[in-house]
Scaffold this active site. Sequence first.
Site, PDB file in Angstrom:
ATOM      1  N   PHE A 158       0.813  -1.222   0.000  1.00 45.49           N
ATOM      2  CA  PHE A 158       0.000   0.000   0.000  1.00 45.49           C
ATOM      3  C   PHE A 158       0.841   1.265   0.000  1.00 45.49           C
ATOM      4  O   PHE A 158       0.318   2.357   0.205  1.00 45.49           O
ATOM      5  CB  PHE A 158      -0.938   0.007   1.215  1.00 45.49           C
ATOM      6  CG  PHE A 158      -1.903  -1.150   1.235  1.00 45.49           C
ATOM      7  CD1 PHE A 158      -3.026  -1.149   0.421  1.00 45.49           C
ATOM      8  CD2 PHE A 158      -1.675  -2.252   2.048  1.00 45.49           C
ATOM      9  CE1 PHE A 158      -3.916  -2.212   0.424  1.00 45.49           C
ATOM     10  CE2 PHE A 158      -2.556  -3.328   2.054  1.00 45.49           C
ATOM     11  CZ  PHE A 158      -3.684  -3.308   1.238  1.00 45.49           C
ATOM     12  N   LEU A 159       2.173   1.133  -0.192  1.00 38.27           N
ATOM     13  CA  LEU A 159       3.012   2.341  -0.085  1.00 38.27           C
ATOM     14  C   LEU A 159       2.656   3.376  -1.142  1.00 38.27           C
ATOM     15  O   LEU A 159       2.146   3.058  -2.215  1.00 38.27           O
ATOM     16  CB  LEU A 159       4.505   1.979  -0.176  1.00 38.27           C
ATOM     17  CG  LEU A 159       5.059   1.327  -1.436  1.00 38.27           C
ATOM     18  CD1 LEU A 159       5.261   2.317  -2.565  1.00 38.27           C
ATOM     19  CD2 LEU A 159       6.371   0.656  -1.114  1.00 38.27           C
ATOM     20  N   GLU A 161       4.220   6.363  -3.534  1.00 37.90           N
ATOM     21  CA  GLU A 161       5.471   6.921  -4.040  1.00 37.90           C
ATOM     22  C   GLU A 161       5.644   8.309  -3.451  1.00 37.90           C
ATOM     23  O   GLU A 161       4.681   9.042  -3.277  1.00 37.90           O
ATOM     24  CB  GLU A 161       5.447   6.976  -5.567  1.00 37.90           C
ATOM     25  CG  GLU A 161       5.634   5.607  -6.164  1.00 37.90           C
ATOM     26  CD  GLU A 161       5.613   5.607  -7.686  1.00 37.90           C
ATOM     27  OE1 GLU A 161       5.898   6.632  -8.294  1.00 37.90           O
ATOM     28  OE2 GLU A 161       5.290   4.545  -8.244  1.00 37.90           O
ATOM     29  N   ASN A 214      -7.510   1.139  -3.743  1.00 42.22           N
ATOM     30  CA  ASN A 214      -7.125   2.091  -4.792  1.00 42.22           C
ATOM     31  C   ASN A 214      -8.345   2.641  -5.536  1.00 42.22           C
ATOM     32  O   ASN A 214      -8.379   3.813  -5.890  1.00 42.22           O
ATOM     33  CB  ASN A 214      -6.155   1.436  -5.780  1.00 42.22           C
ATOM     34  CG  ASN A 214      -4.725   1.491  -5.259  1.00 42.22           C
ATOM     35  OD1 ASN A 214      -4.489   1.959  -4.149  1.00 42.22           O
ATOM     36  ND2 ASN A 214      -3.775   1.021  -6.039  1.00 42.22           N
ATOM     37  N   PHE A 255      -7.367  13.034   0.433  1.00 39.88           N
ATOM     38  CA  PHE A 255      -7.790  12.736  -0.951  1.00 39.88           C
ATOM     39  C   PHE A 255      -9.020  13.556  -1.335  1.00 39.88           C
ATOM     40  O   PHE A 255      -9.884  13.085  -2.069  1.00 39.88           O
ATOM     41  CB  PHE A 255      -8.052  11.231  -1.138  1.00 39.88           C
ATOM     42  CG  PHE A 255      -6.770  10.467  -1.257  1.00 39.88           C
ATOM     43  CD1 PHE A 255      -6.292  10.082  -2.498  1.00 39.88           C
ATOM     44  CD2 PHE A 255      -6.012  10.172  -0.138  1.00 39.88           C
ATOM     45  CE1 PHE A 255      -5.090   9.416  -2.618  1.00 39.88           C
ATOM     46  CE2 PHE A 255      -4.809   9.512  -0.245  1.00 39.88           C
ATOM     47  CZ  PHE A 255      -4.348   9.123  -1.492  1.00 39.88           C
ATOM     48  N   LEU A 256      -9.093  14.764  -0.796  1.00 41.52           N
ATOM     49  CA  LEU A 256     -10.253  15.612  -1.058  1.00 41.52           C
ATOM     50  C   LEU A 256      -9.784  16.966  -1.590  1.00 41.52           C
ATOM     51  O   LEU A 256     -10.302  18.002  -1.210  1.00 41.52           O
ATOM     52  CB  LEU A 256     -11.056  15.768   0.250  1.00 41.52           C
ATOM     53  CG  LEU A 256     -12.567  15.924   0.121  1.00 41.52           C
ATOM     54  CD1 LEU A 256     -13.194  14.742  -0.608  1.00 41.52           C
ATOM     55  CD2 LEU A 256     -13.199  16.066   1.509  1.00 41.52           C
ATOM     56  N   GLY A 263      -2.979  10.385 -11.374  1.00 44.80           N
ATOM     57  CA  GLY A 263      -2.135   9.720 -12.373  1.00 44.80           C
ATOM     58  C   GLY A 263      -1.332   8.665 -11.649  1.00 44.80           C
ATOM     59  O   GLY A 263      -1.779   8.122 -10.645  1.00 44.80           O
ATOM     60  N   CYS A 266      -0.408   3.414 -10.479  1.00 44.52           N
ATOM     61  CA  CYS A 266      -1.352   2.509  -9.804  1.00 44.52           C
ATOM     62  C   CYS A 266      -2.823   2.826 -10.048  1.00 44.52           C
ATOM     63  O   CYS A 266      -3.537   1.997 -10.589  1.00 44.52           O
ATOM     64  CB  CYS A 266      -1.065   2.494  -8.315  1.00 44.52           C
ATOM     65  SG  CYS A 266       0.518   1.720  -7.948  1.00 44.52           S
TER      66      CYS A 266
HETATM   67  N1  LIG Z   1       4.600   1.976  -7.665  1.00 47.56           N
HETATM   68  C1  LIG Z   1       3.773   1.983  -6.641  1.00 47.56           C
HETATM   69  O1  LIG Z   1       3.562   3.012  -5.971  1.00 47.56           O
HETATM   70  C2  LIG Z   1       3.070   0.724  -6.212  1.00 47.56           C
HETATM   71  C3  LIG Z   1       2.430   0.679  -4.958  1.00 47.56           C
HETATM   72  C4  LIG Z   1       1.802  -0.498  -4.585  1.00 47.56           C
HETATM   73  C5  LIG Z   1       1.782  -1.605  -5.430  1.00 47.56           C
HETATM   74  N2  LIG Z   1       2.394  -1.519  -6.661  1.00 47.56           N
HETATM   75  C6  LIG Z   1       2.385  -2.708  -7.513  1.00 47.56           C
HETATM   76  O2  LIG Z   1       3.667  -3.335  -7.384  1.00 47.56           O
HETATM   77  C7  LIG Z   1       4.051  -3.934  -8.635  1.00 47.56           C
HETATM   78  C8  LIG Z   1       5.382  -3.370  -9.100  1.00 47.56           C
HETATM   79  O3  LIG Z   1       5.204  -1.981  -9.333  1.00 47.56           O
HETATM   80  P1  LIG Z   1       6.443  -1.020  -9.587  1.00 47.56           P
HETATM   81  O4  LIG Z   1       5.886   0.359  -9.675  1.00 47.56           O
HETATM   82  O5  LIG Z   1       7.514  -1.315  -8.586  1.00 47.56           O
HETATM   83  O6  LIG Z   1       6.898  -1.547 -11.027  1.00 47.56           O
HETATM   84  P2  LIG Z   1       8.230  -1.180 -11.851  1.00 47.56           P
HETATM   85  O7  LIG Z   1       7.844  -1.243 -13.271  1.00 47.56           O
HETATM   86  O8  LIG Z   1       8.829   0.063 -11.290  1.00 47.56           O
HETATM   87  O9  LIG Z   1       9.226  -2.367 -11.517  1.00 47.56           O
HETATM   88  C9  LIG Z   1       9.070  -3.680 -11.973  1.00 47.56           C
HETATM   89  C10 LIG Z   1      10.438  -4.293 -12.109  1.00 47.56           C
HETATM   90  O10 LIG Z   1      10.303  -5.673 -12.386  1.00 47.56           O
HETATM   91  C11 LIG Z   1      11.367  -6.046 -13.235  1.00 47.56           C
HETATM   92  N3  LIG Z   1      11.073  -7.332 -13.880  1.00 47.56           N
HETATM   93  C12 LIG Z   1      10.197  -7.619 -14.871  1.00 47.56           C
HETATM   94  N4  LIG Z   1      10.243  -8.938 -15.172  1.00 47.56           N
HETATM   95  C13 LIG Z   1      11.148  -9.486 -14.332  1.00 47.56           C
HETATM   96  C14 LIG Z   1      11.634 -10.805 -14.153  1.00 47.56           C
HETATM   97  N5  LIG Z   1      11.201 -11.825 -14.894  1.00 47.56           N
HETATM   98  N6  LIG Z   1      12.577 -11.026 -13.211  1.00 47.56           N
HETATM   99  C15 LIG Z   1      13.039 -10.003 -12.453  1.00 47.56           C
HETATM  100  N7  LIG Z   1      12.621  -8.734 -12.587  1.00 47.56           N
HETATM  101  C16 LIG Z   1      11.682  -8.477 -13.506  1.00 47.56           C
HETATM  102  C17 LIG Z   1      11.480  -4.883 -14.210  1.00 47.56           C
HETATM  103  O11 LIG Z   1      12.731  -4.867 -14.866  1.00 47.56           O
HETATM  104  C18 LIG Z   1      11.275  -3.695 -13.254  1.00 47.56           C
HETATM  105  O12 LIG Z   1      12.507  -3.224 -12.748  1.00 47.56           O
HETATM  106  C19 LIG Z   1       2.894  -3.662  -9.586  1.00 47.56           C
HETATM  107  O13 LIG Z   1       2.016  -4.738  -9.565  1.00 47.56           O
HETATM  108  C20 LIG Z   1       2.230  -2.435  -8.979  1.00 47.56           C
HETATM  109  O14 LIG Z   1       0.869  -2.331  -9.343  1.00 47.56           O
HETATM  110  C21 LIG Z   1       3.050  -0.398  -7.052  1.00 47.56           C
END
Ligand SMILES: NC(=O)c1ccc[n+]([C@@H]2O[C@H](COP(=O)([O-])OP(=O)(O)OC[C@H]3O[C@@H](n4cnc5c(N)ncnc54)[C@H](O)[C@@H]3O)[C@@H](O)[C@H]2O)c1
Length: 428
Positions: A158-159, A161, A214, A255-256, A263, A266
Amino acid sequence: MKISVIGTGYVGLVTGVCFAELGNEVICVDVDKEMVDKINSSITTIYEDGLEEMLKKHMTRGNLRATTDLREAVEKTDVSFISVGTPSGLMDYIDLKYVEKVTRDIGKILKDKEGYHLMVVKSTVVPGTTEHSVLPILERYSGKKAGKGFGVAMNPEFLREGKAIEDFMNPDRIVIGGIDEKSTDILLELYKDFKCQIMKTNPKTAEMIKYATNSFLATKISFINDIGNICKQLDIDAYEVAKGMGMDSRISPKFLNPGIGFGGSCFPKDVKAIVGKAKEVYYKPAILNAALELNELQPLKLIELLERNIGFLKGVDITILGLAFKPGTDDMREAPSIKIITSLLMKGARVHATDPKALNEARKIFGEHERLKLYDDPMEAVKKSKYIMIVTEWDEFKREELYKGKVVIDGRRVDEAKVAEYYEGVCW
Ligand SMILES: NC(=O)c1ccc[n+]([C@@H]2O[C@H](COP(=O)([O-])OP(=O)(O)OC[C@H]3O[C@@H](n4cnc5c(N)ncnc54)[C@H](O)[C@@H]3O)[C@@H](O)[C@H]2O)c1
C-alpha cells in the site's frame, strides 16, 4: 530471514531495502542488468526520499545485494517476494505476463531446491491470480504440491510513491492472504516488529482489498473533482467546500483536493484492471467507470481555461510547473502533465517545462521536440513566458517570485501563485 525480492522497481527496491533495514538478509533480483549494477554500486534507479542512504548503509553492511541470477537468489533464500510490474494489457485487462514468467522460472528452480520455500505475491494482481494462476504454475513446474514443498501467500503493498519508506516502515495495516497456516505464519514472523494491525485472510480477498482501496481513493478524487467542476460554474471555491466536508470525521480531508485528477502507475491501471475483471463476471461497475471517465479529461481543464482567457494557443509560450504525477517522485507514468503537454504541442504552443526530479523521465517520454524545452531551474522556465500552468504542487513552486506579473492557471492550489497578475484555479 533470508529474503529474495524479484523485480526491483519502485516497490521491489523499497521492499528490499526496508527488509534489510529490519535485519534480514536480502537479495534483489531484476532482469535489467544496468539497474542491478547501479544498485550494487549503491545508486538508486528511482528517486525516493531517504532510499539511497539506506541502500548505501546495507550495501556496506553486506546484508543486501542485487543480481540478475534468479536461481542463485531463490536457492539462497527462504522467502521470495514477487514485485514485478502488472501493467494494463489489451482492452485494459491486467497483463500478467511478468508475474507468470517469474512464477514459471521459480517453479523450475523449486524443482531442484531442497527444503521449503515461501512464494509471496506483492505485485498488485486481480482477485484469483495467486490461487488460480501462480499456485498451479508453481505446482506444474516444480512437480511439488503447494502446502508441502512450498507455501504461497498474497501480501499487497500500500506504499505511496514519494513517501514509500515511511509507508513501508509504518503502514496503516498489513494484509496477509496465505493459502495455509504455515505460509501465513512465516509472514507474521517477518512482520512481527510492526505495530500496525495485521489482517489475515485468503489470497483472493487480499487481492481485492488492494483494488478496493485504490478504487475508493481514485473515486474520492474524481468525486471531489466532479463537485469542483460544478463549483467552478457556480463561482464557488471548491477548496472551501472540501475543507468544510473534510471536517466531517466520516469523510476526512484526505484525498479531497479538487484539481486535475489522479495519475501514477497505480490508480489508473488498477481501476481499469478491476473494471476488466468485473467484465469477466458480467458486471459493469458504474461508479468506477465514471471515476475513470471524469479523470480522462480533467487535466485538460487547464488548457480550456487558458483558451477561454487568451484564445488560440498556436505560437504562444507556456510554462508548465511540474511533470511528475505528484511531488516527491520522478515517476511520470500516467501523469496529467503528459496529457497537458501533448495537447498544448498539438495546438501549436511552445512549452517550457520544469520539474525538480522528473526531467530525465520527461526526456524519455517526449524525446526531442522543437517546441518543448525542459529546465532545471523553475525561474528560468517562467522567464520564457507570460502564461504558467501549475501541474504538480512541488514545494519548489511555492515561491511568490515565480508568479509576479504572470497569468497563472493553477491545477493544484498553490496559494503563493495568487500574487500573479491574473490567477485562476481549475475548480476555484
Ligand atoms: N509503484 C507503486 O507506488 C506501487 C504501490 C503499490 C503496489 N504496486 C504494484 O507493485 C508492482 C510493481 O510496481 P512497480 O511500480 O515497482 O513496477 P516497476 O515497473 O517500477 O518495476 C518492476 C520491475 O520488475 C522487473 N522485472 C520484470 N520482469 C522481471 C523478471 N522476470 N525477473 C526479475 N525482474 C523483472 C522490471 O525490470 C522492473 O525493474 C505492480 O504490480 C504495482 O501495481 C506499485
